[in-house]
Write a protein that holds these residues in place. Structure first.
Motif, PDB file in Angstrom:
ATOM      1  N   ARG A 208      35.815  47.610  40.850  1.00 48.08           N
ATOM      2  CA  ARG A 208      36.740  48.099  41.873  1.00 48.08           C
ATOM      3  C   ARG A 208      37.850  48.859  41.161  1.00 48.08           C
ATOM      4  O   ARG A 208      38.471  48.338  40.238  1.00 48.08           O
ATOM      5  CB  ARG A 208      37.295  46.904  42.621  1.00 48.08           C
ATOM      6  CG  ARG A 208      38.340  47.212  43.660  1.00 48.08           C
ATOM      7  CD  ARG A 208      38.761  45.874  44.318  1.00 48.08           C
ATOM      8  NE  ARG A 208      39.789  46.057  45.288  1.00 48.08           N
ATOM      9  CZ  ARG A 208      41.052  45.648  45.123  1.00 48.08           C
ATOM     10  NH1 ARG A 208      41.419  45.039  44.021  1.00 48.08           N
ATOM     11  NH2 ARG A 208      41.929  45.849  46.075  1.00 48.08           N
ATOM     12  N   ASP A 209      38.092  50.104  41.558  1.00 52.38           N
ATOM     13  CA  ASP A 209      39.190  50.882  40.985  1.00 52.38           C
ATOM     14  C   ASP A 209      40.509  50.452  41.605  1.00 52.38           C
ATOM     15  O   ASP A 209      40.584  50.179  42.812  1.00 52.38           O
ATOM     16  CB  ASP A 209      38.997  52.377  41.239  1.00 52.38           C
ATOM     17  CG  ASP A 209      37.869  52.962  40.424  1.00 52.38           C
ATOM     18  OD1 ASP A 209      37.614  52.453  39.321  1.00 52.38           O
ATOM     19  OD2 ASP A 209      37.241  53.934  40.882  1.00 52.38           O
ATOM     20  N   GLY A 210      41.546  50.417  40.792  1.00 52.43           N
ATOM     21  CA  GLY A 210      42.865  50.058  41.283  1.00 52.43           C
ATOM     22  C   GLY A 210      43.941  50.797  40.511  1.00 52.43           C
ATOM     23  O   GLY A 210      43.681  51.402  39.463  1.00 52.43           O
TER      24      GLY A 210
ATOM     25  N   HIS B 103      38.618  38.864  39.952  1.00 51.36           N
ATOM     26  CA  HIS B 103      39.162  38.227  41.151  1.00 51.36           C
ATOM     27  C   HIS B 103      38.470  36.907  41.443  1.00 51.36           C
ATOM     28  O   HIS B 103      37.249  36.840  41.456  1.00 51.36           O
ATOM     29  CB  HIS B 103      38.974  39.152  42.368  1.00 51.36           C
ATOM     30  CG  HIS B 103      39.724  40.431  42.245  1.00 51.36           C
ATOM     31  ND1 HIS B 103      41.014  40.579  42.687  1.00 51.36           N
ATOM     32  CD2 HIS B 103      39.376  41.626  41.710  1.00 51.36           C
ATOM     33  CE1 HIS B 103      41.428  41.807  42.439  1.00 51.36           C
ATOM     34  NE2 HIS B 103      40.450  42.456  41.846  1.00 51.36           N
TER      35      HIS B 103
ATOM     36  N   SER C  16      38.400  44.251  38.932  1.00 52.87           N
ATOM     37  CA  SER C  16      39.154  45.487  39.149  1.00 52.87           C
ATOM     38  C   SER C  16      39.595  46.057  37.814  1.00 52.87           C
ATOM     39  O   SER C  16      40.015  45.316  36.919  1.00 52.87           O
ATOM     40  CB  SER C  16      40.397  45.223  40.004  1.00 52.87           C
ATOM     41  OG  SER C  16      40.041  44.977  41.335  1.00 52.87           O
TER      42      SER C  16
ATOM     43  N   TRP D 178      42.011  44.931  33.101  1.00 58.16           N
ATOM     44  CA  TRP D 178      40.949  44.421  33.962  1.00 58.16           C
ATOM     45  C   TRP D 178      41.364  43.082  34.544  1.00 58.16           C
ATOM     46  O   TRP D 178      42.072  42.308  33.903  1.00 58.16           O
ATOM     47  CB  TRP D 178      39.669  44.238  33.140  1.00 58.16           C
ATOM     48  CG  TRP D 178      39.120  45.525  32.630  1.00 58.16           C
ATOM     49  CD1 TRP D 178      39.621  46.269  31.592  1.00 58.16           C
ATOM     50  CD2 TRP D 178      37.995  46.234  33.130  1.00 58.16           C
ATOM     51  NE1 TRP D 178      38.861  47.402  31.427  1.00 58.16           N
ATOM     52  CE2 TRP D 178      37.854  47.400  32.340  1.00 58.16           C
ATOM     53  CE3 TRP D 178      37.079  45.997  34.148  1.00 58.16           C
ATOM     54  CZ2 TRP D 178      36.838  48.323  32.558  1.00 58.16           C
ATOM     55  CZ3 TRP D 178      36.068  46.911  34.352  1.00 58.16           C
ATOM     56  CH2 TRP D 178      35.963  48.059  33.572  1.00 58.16           C
TER      57      TRP D 178
ATOM     58  N   TYR E  67      42.447  48.279  36.689  1.00 60.10           N
ATOM     59  CA  TYR E  67      43.714  48.826  37.151  1.00 60.10           C
ATOM     60  C   TYR E  67      44.270  49.820  36.134  1.00 60.10           C
ATOM     61  O   TYR E  67      44.523  49.458  34.988  1.00 60.10           O
ATOM     62  CB  TYR E  67      44.746  47.722  37.364  1.00 60.10           C
ATOM     63  CG  TYR E  67      44.473  46.846  38.550  1.00 60.10           C
ATOM     64  CD1 TYR E  67      44.612  47.345  39.836  1.00 60.10           C
ATOM     65  CD2 TYR E  67      44.081  45.525  38.387  1.00 60.10           C
ATOM     66  CE1 TYR E  67      44.368  46.540  40.943  1.00 60.10           C
ATOM     67  CE2 TYR E  67      43.836  44.713  39.485  1.00 60.10           C
ATOM     68  CZ  TYR E  67      43.981  45.225  40.750  1.00 60.10           C
ATOM     69  OH  TYR E  67      43.740  44.434  41.844  1.00 60.10           O
TER      70      TYR E  67
ATOM     71  N   LEU F 240      38.379  43.870  49.317  1.00 60.57           N
ATOM     72  CA  LEU F 240      37.474  44.826  48.705  1.00 60.57           C
ATOM     73  C   LEU F 240      37.039  45.819  49.757  1.00 60.57           C
ATOM     74  O   LEU F 240      36.413  45.458  50.747  1.00 60.57           O
ATOM     75  CB  LEU F 240      36.248  44.100  48.140  1.00 60.57           C
ATOM     76  CG  LEU F 240      35.227  44.998  47.478  1.00 60.57           C
ATOM     77  CD1 LEU F 240      35.837  45.651  46.245  1.00 60.57           C
ATOM     78  CD2 LEU F 240      34.006  44.205  47.087  1.00 60.57           C
TER      79      LEU F 240
ATOM     80  N   GLY G 172      44.106  48.140  45.205  1.00 56.42           N
ATOM     81  CA  GLY G 172      42.853  48.886  45.199  1.00 56.42           C
ATOM     82  C   GLY G 172      43.026  50.334  45.622  1.00 56.42           C
ATOM     83  O   GLY G 172      43.890  50.668  46.428  1.00 56.42           O
TER      84      GLY G 172
ATOM     85  N   THR H  10      33.717  40.250  41.600  1.00 56.03           N
ATOM     86  CA  THR H  10      34.426  41.527  41.583  1.00 56.03           C
ATOM     87  C   THR H  10      35.434  41.569  40.438  1.00 56.03           C
ATOM     88  O   THR H  10      36.188  40.621  40.228  1.00 56.03           O
ATOM     89  CB  THR H  10      35.164  41.756  42.920  1.00 56.03           C
ATOM     90  OG1 THR H  10      34.196  41.746  43.968  1.00 56.03           O
ATOM     91  CG2 THR H  10      35.901  43.079  42.926  1.00 56.03           C
TER      92      THR H  10
END
Length: 159
Positions: free
Chosen positions: A23-25, A92, A100, A89, A102, A9, A56, A98
């Motif tokens: 978190r953007d991915g 993790h 992400s 999505w 994606y 991260l 990420g 968290t």
């Protein structure tokens, strides 16, 4: 994703949203003929799983730049990044609290992929979407079976 078995991260990429960080991915949906490219990574406990290449996105990058960087780092290859085709999505287990988001982009490789274990990618493989490895993430399984258009070559919009 250097030197680790699970995604890292980046502090500047996480936004607190209630009880978890977003978190953007970006992931690449890379197809060739009737196959899709998957990469084998490992969860924090060492259990292997298959997913789409990518990872990420740093705050200073747009999603296509992040995906281009991830493909270069993880697979030592270049790619044409096309249009976004879906989003999924992933919560993790290796990154506390968290999730992400994606964005999955249609991609076409410009060179042969070569998995870089130092980047947490232990193998890459072209697979038939109907016979995915058992440890393929459920979200990726859905993308490969229902989103991938394997009847035509990948549409690329930029380098």
């Amino acid at each position: 994703m250097a030197g680790r078995s699970s995604p890292r991260l980046e502090p500047e990429t996480a936004l607190r949203a209630g009880p978890f960080r977003l978190r953007d991915g970006a992931k690449g949906l890379v197809t060739s003929a009737s196959k899709v490219l998957l990469v084998r990574e490992r969860h924090a406990d060492g259990t292997p799983f298959w997913t789409l290449p990518g990872g990420g996105v740093h705050r200073s990058e747009c999603p296509t730049e992040g995906l281009r960087r991830e493909l270069a780092e993880e697979l030592n290859c270049r790619a044409h990044i096309g249009r976004p085709v879906t989003t999924f999505w992933y919560a993790h287990d290796s990154l506390d609290d968290t999730v992400s988001a994606y964005t999955v982009f249609d991609c076409a490789l410009l060179s042969e992929p070569d998995a870089d274990q130092r980047e947490g990618v232990f193998e890459c493989r072209w697979v038939d979407p109907e016979t995915l490895p058992a440890s393929t993430l459920p979200q990726v399984r859905h993308v490969c079976r229902h989103v991938a258009d394997l009847s035509s070559p990948s549409a690329a919009s930029d380098d």
